[in-house]
Design an enzyme around this catalytic site. Structure first.
Site, short mmCIF file in Angstrom:
data_model
loop_
_atom_site.label_atom_id
_atom_site.label_comp_id
_atom_site.label_asym_id
_atom_site.label_seq_id
_atom_site.Cartn_x
_atom_site.Cartn_y
_atom_site.Cartn_z
N LEU A 45 9.78 1.00 9.21
CA LEU A 45 9.87 2.50 9.76
C LEU A 45 8.93 2.73 10.69
CD1 LEU A 45 7.88 4.55 8.50
CD2 LEU A 45 9.28 4.40 6.23
N CYS A 52 -0.93 1.81 10.87
CA CYS A 52 -0.66 0.43 10.74
C CYS A 52 -1.27 -0.53 11.92
CB CYS A 52 1.02 0.52 11.03
SG CYS A 52 1.83 1.09 9.44
N1 LIG Z 1 3.10 4.72 7.62
C1 LIG Z 1 3.83 3.67 8.04
O1 LIG Z 1 4.42 4.00 9.39
C2 LIG Z 1 4.23 2.48 7.56
C3 LIG Z 1 5.01 1.65 8.27
C4 LIG Z 1 5.37 0.42 7.63
C5 LIG Z 1 4.59 -0.11 6.60
N2 LIG Z 1 3.68 0.71 6.08
C6 LIG Z 1 3.07 -0.15 5.08
O2 LIG Z 1 3.14 0.78 3.83
C7 LIG Z 1 2.14 0.85 2.82
C8 LIG Z 1 2.11 2.09 2.32
O3 LIG Z 1 1.78 3.04 3.64
P1 LIG Z 1 1.93 4.56 3.84
O4 LIG Z 1 1.53 4.96 5.18
O5 LIG Z 1 3.09 4.89 3.03
O6 LIG Z 1 0.53 4.87 2.88
P2 LIG Z 1 0.23 6.49 2.21
O7 LIG Z 1 -1.34 6.21 2.11
O8 LIG Z 1 0.95 7.57 3.01
O9 LIG Z 1 0.78 6.21 0.82
C9 LIG Z 1 0.26 5.59 -0.25
C10 LIG Z 1 0.46 6.30 -1.77
O10 LIG Z 1 0.03 5.59 -2.63
C11 LIG Z 1 -0.57 6.33 -3.51
N3 LIG Z 1 -1.37 5.58 -4.26
C12 LIG Z 1 -2.56 4.96 -4.17
N4 LIG Z 1 -2.97 4.07 -5.36
C13 LIG Z 1 -1.99 4.31 -5.96
C14 LIG Z 1 -1.68 4.11 -7.45
N5 LIG Z 1 -2.45 3.17 -8.07
N6 LIG Z 1 -0.54 4.11 -8.28
C15 LIG Z 1 0.29 4.97 -7.67
N7 LIG Z 1 0.20 5.46 -6.13
C16 LIG Z 1 -0.83 4.98 -5.76
C17 LIG Z 1 -1.38 7.35 -2.79
O11 LIG Z 1 -1.84 8.50 -3.51
C18 LIG Z 1 -0.42 7.64 -1.62
O12 LIG Z 1 0.49 8.70 -1.75
C19 LIG Z 1 1.14 0.23 3.56
O13 LIG Z 1 0.81 -1.17 3.38
C20 LIG Z 1 1.54 0.22 4.88
O14 LIG Z 1 0.89 -0.99 5.68
C21 LIG Z 1 3.34 1.77 6.52
#
Ligand SMILES: NC(=O)c1ccc[n+]([C@@H]2O[C@H](COP(=O)([O-])OP(=O)(O)OC[C@H]3O[C@@H](n4cnc5c(N)ncnc54)[C@H](O)[C@@H]3O)[C@@H](O)[C@H]2O)c1
Length: 432
Positions: free
Chosen positions: A151, A261
């Site tokens: 996404l 990312c």
């Molecule tokens: N943001 C993007 O556009 C995107 C797109 C594709 C892939 N990704 C990948 O997806 C993953 C997540 O990215 P994101 O942007 O959603 O991150 P984010 O920081 O927005 O969300 C991560 C969430 O995980 C929670 N968290 C941390 N430790 C935790 C634990 N021990 N237990 C439960 N919750 C916990 C945090 O509080 C946070 O709300 C990453 O690896 C990222 O590279 C992100």
């Protein structure tokens, strides 16, 4: 299906809401108590068009729940999605501590056979590590699948409801079939669900982001050369983009890529390549060029003001790393603000959405302005950093009246150089 999402951030919340919307029961879990108590009241922690309505609707209809209890999330679901952060470590490699500590708990808490799906962007071999950990801890059969997320922030909902492709990395036929069934409603128009092995799936995500980042750095470097040789990068972009082998997207030069990312994924892939003795030299250049490009407007500004920025008032339009999001992770605007403050300039900044997230970083150091025109008050120059729609057709005569000097540095090439000259602006853009 009964699903849980561990980590309710950009990926977790969007994906959780979309899975609930196709009729599944979804529990979104996070350790952030404030976030979860807000979500229970319908408060959405991020800005993403359409998300609030989708979350509210599915929560009201009882298919989407929020909790801080990992026990509830694990024990009430058959499929557990890991949507946890994988930030860069000091050496650039992906920090897997969040992912592995959660997997450890899942192993302890599992009360039946489950499928654990890694949606976080993780280096090749992480699924193997997760499998080993679960084998040690869990008393039940735990299938582990790599299912990278593609996404884009700003259009996350659209991307998740109608993905270009779904990649499922597993050698388990049973797990592949279950996930295929889960994703089927999202690919009705015929986009593919591609099933492959775990390592290839993990690598596919990095390959996609690294390729897109390479396109951006290539165009930025070419744009800088265009300025020297007297060519127009916009014409070149159209000239090459119409070739379907190249494609029209991601050819826009600018102030460098940011976000949560590209920067971290490029660094993580460089790190993997070095670890395996096959350094990706192209990516090292992509990363270095991007850091330099974040300062391109400042180089132009310094040249224009002969390195005398002290006491000058500089307006900034756009703080988020791209439009339609309030995400400021690795945003070029932050580099610019820091450099301007170091040079003794005053900064007046406006962004339609991201002010509240930038404010804590520069409280009392810069002026945050509610309107774009307000930011121009007595400005010696304007930097256009993020191409929000509201900046595309401003009232130029009003702008001229508000500014001390009519100087615009357009980091996104949203205005026409000829028109700007006719309107009496001193105008700089990228590669034109
Ligand atoms: N943001 C993007 O556009 C995107 C797109 C594709 C892939 N990704 C990948 O997806 C993953 C997540 O990215 P994101 O942007 O959603 O991150 P984010 O920081 O927005 O969300 C991560 C969430 O995980 C929670 N968290 C941390 N430790 C935790 C634990 N021990 N237990 C439960 N919750 C916990 C945090 O509080 C946070 O709300 C990453 O690896 C990222 O590279 C992100």
């Amino acid at each position: 299906m009964n699903l849980s999402i561990i980590g309710t951030g950009y990926v977790g919340l969007v994906q959780g809401a979309c899975f609930a919307d196709t009729g599944n029961n979804v529990i979104c879990m996070d350790i952030d108590e404030k976030k979860i108590s807000g979500l229970k009241k319908g408060i959405i922690p991020i800005y993403e068009p359409g998300l609030e309505e989708l979350v509210r609707k599915n929560a009201q209809e009882g298919r989407l729940e929020f909790t801080t209890s990992i026990k509830t999330a694990v024990q009430k679901s058959d499929i557990i999605f890991l949507c946890l952060p994988t930030p860069p470590s000091e050496d650039g490699s992906a920090d897997l501590s969040h992912v592995l500590s959660v997997v450890d708990q899942i192993g302890e808490l599992a009360n039946a056979d489950k499928i654990v799906v890694s949606k976080s962007t993780v280096p090749v071999g992480t699924v193997d590590k997760i499998k080993q950990l679960l084998k040690k801890k869990a008393k039940f059969q735990m299938d582990v699948v790599s299912n990278p997320e593609f996404l884009k922030e700003g259009t996350a909902l659209q991307d998740s409801l109608k993905p270009d492709r779904v990649v499922i990395g597993t050698k388990s036929k049973k797990a592949a079939a279950i996930l295929q069934e889960l994703y089927e409603p999202f690919v009705r128009t015929g986009n593919p669900i591609i099933i492959m092995d775990e390592h290839s799936s993990e690598m596919t995500k990095y390959a996609a982001n690294a390729f897109l980042a390479t396109k951006i750095s290539f165009m930025n470097e070419l744009a800088n050369l265009c300025e020297e040789v007297g060519a127009d990068i916009d014409s070149i972009r159209k000239g090459i983009g119409s070739d379907p082998r190249i494609g029209k997207q991601f050819l826009f030069p600018g102030v460098g890529y940011g976000g949560s990312c590209f920067p971290k994924d490029v660094k993580a892939l460089i790190s993997t390549s070095e670890e395996f003795g096959r350094p990706l030299t192209i990516l090292r250049s992509v990363d270095k060029l991007n850091e330099e490009q974040k300062k391109v407007l400042l180089r132009k500004l310094n040249k224009h003001f002969k390195d005398q920025l002290s006491g000058k008032t500089i307006a900034i339009w756009g703080l988020s790393f791209k439009p339609q999001t309030d995400d400021i992770r690795e945003a070029p605007s932050l580099v610019m603000i820091r450099e301007l403050l170091n040079a003794g300039a005053k900064v007046r900044a406006h962004d339609p959405i991201a002010i509240s997230v930038v404010e804590p970083l520069f409280r009392g150091k810069i002026d945050f302005c509610e309107s774009s025109y307000d930011a121009l008050k007595d400005a010696d120059a304007l930097l256009v950093v993020t191409e929000w729609n509201e900046f595309r057709n401003p009232d130029f005569s009003k702008m001229k009246k508000m500014m001390k000097k009519p100087v615009i540095l357009d980091g996104r090439n949203i205005y026409d150089p000829k028109e700007m000259k006719e309107k009496g602006f001193t105008y700089f853009s990228i590669g034109r």
